[in-house]
Design an enzyme around this catalytic site. Sequence first.
Site, short mmCIF file in Angstrom:
data_model
loop_
_atom_site.label_atom_id
_atom_site.label_comp_id
_atom_site.label_asym_id
_atom_site.label_seq_id
_atom_site.Cartn_x
_atom_site.Cartn_y
_atom_site.Cartn_z
CG HIS A 1 6.90 -2.01 2.16
ND1 HIS A 1 6.79 -0.88 2.93
CD2 HIS A 1 5.67 -2.59 2.16
CE1 HIS A 1 5.56 -0.76 3.37
NE2 HIS A 1 4.86 -1.79 2.93
CG MET B 1 -1.90 -1.21 1.16
SD MET B 1 -3.48 -0.92 1.95
CE MET B 1 -2.97 -0.59 3.61
CB VAL C 1 12.23 -5.38 8.64
CG1 VAL C 1 13.41 -4.42 8.74
CG2 VAL C 1 12.49 -6.45 7.58
N GLY D 1 4.89 -9.94 4.30
CA GLY D 1 5.67 -9.89 5.54
C GLY D 1 4.95 -10.62 6.67
CD GLN D 2 6.64 -14.22 11.41
OE1 GLN D 2 7.62 -14.82 10.97
NE2 GLN D 2 6.44 -14.00 12.70
CD GLN E 1 -6.05 -3.58 2.76
OE1 GLN E 1 -5.96 -4.10 1.66
NE2 GLN E 1 -5.08 -3.68 3.66
CB SER F 1 4.02 -0.36 10.80
OG SER F 1 2.75 0.14 10.42
CB SER F 2 3.04 2.51 6.11
OG SER F 2 3.69 1.63 5.23
O1 PAF Z 1 -0.12 -5.69 3.60
C1 PAF Z 1 -0.55 -4.78 2.86
O2 PAF Z 1 0.12 -3.78 2.61
C2 PAF Z 1 -1.93 -4.91 2.24
O3 PAF Z 1 -2.82 -5.50 3.10
C3 PAF Z 1 -1.91 -5.64 0.87
C4 PAF Z 1 -1.44 -7.08 1.02
C5 PAF Z 1 -1.00 -4.91 -0.09
C6 PAF Z 1 -3.32 -5.68 0.29
O4 PAF Z 1 -3.82 -4.39 0.11
#
Ligand code: PAF
Length: 283
Positions: free
Chosen positions: A35, A28, A174, A145-146, A59, A183-184
């Site tokens: 990432h 995202m 990480v 990612g886990q 989501q 995390s963003s």
């Molecule tokens: O983990 C994320 O960044 C999002 O949930 C994903 C897998 C890109 C789906 O929008």
Amino acid sequence: MRTCRGIASLRRALAACAGKQVGLVPTMGFLHEGHLSLVRACRRECDVTVVSIFVNPAQFGPSEDLRRYPRDERRDSALLRQEQVDVLFVPGENEMYPSPYRTWVDVTGLDSKLCGRSRPGHFRGVATVVLKLLHLMRPQRAYFGQKDAQQALLIRQLVRDLNLPVTLRILPIVRDSDGLALSSRNVLLSARERRAALALPRCLRRASGLVEAGETNARALRAAMAAEIAREPLLTIDYIAIVRLDDLEDAAEIAAGNTLVAAAVRVGRTRLIDNFIPGGMSC
Ligand code: PAF
């Protein structure tokens, strides 16, 4: 790096890669080292690396932080160019969800537990967009990612149930040098909240230390984790879960390779998650 904003141009870019191993890293955006670790693994293991950036509105719940979600496409694009990504897919909302949009994917059972409890509909949005991305790109490998362990388990189930011809790669969390999982959303924390948030990795380290010392009782581990978080007044617990990997049902005892130890907390308006898997997770 070729940037595609539409499905037609993505298809043209992928047609030029016929016969090659394609790897997909769905994101995202607002990229961080977590990432980039997925991108680097993809570059090592595949001929062609495709990254998607799409802040998926499906989501986010009505009361969630879609508008607050950090975005910086120019910076992301520069980082991905540096990593020598081949194709960047940055679709608009209408491209992914043309109106009227009516088809949704539910991974029943796994979607209503842990994060699904406080984020109803979240995993339906995740499963739908991930299936769409896998269907559009037909990658041989896809990287997650886990840190989002429940997401990874749900996608693993989706891939199994629908016989999707893709190998999932779930890579380790990480962390920043102070232990906070990248995390963003971390940029949304004030300096004070950022310090308080460290109780989250601390509680997981505490549980992991106890497991290493031989503790297997889930109730004892949960209590130790809750006590660690309770020492930080800015944090509220969303959940502390010790569950089986295959169905996310409560586990009474740790079983190496089949137990997820996870926690979610709120710090101000921001929700953070973290976890560990004693014995690791296989796809
Ligand atoms: O983990 C994320 O960044 C999002 O949930 C994903 C897998 C890109 C789906 O929008």
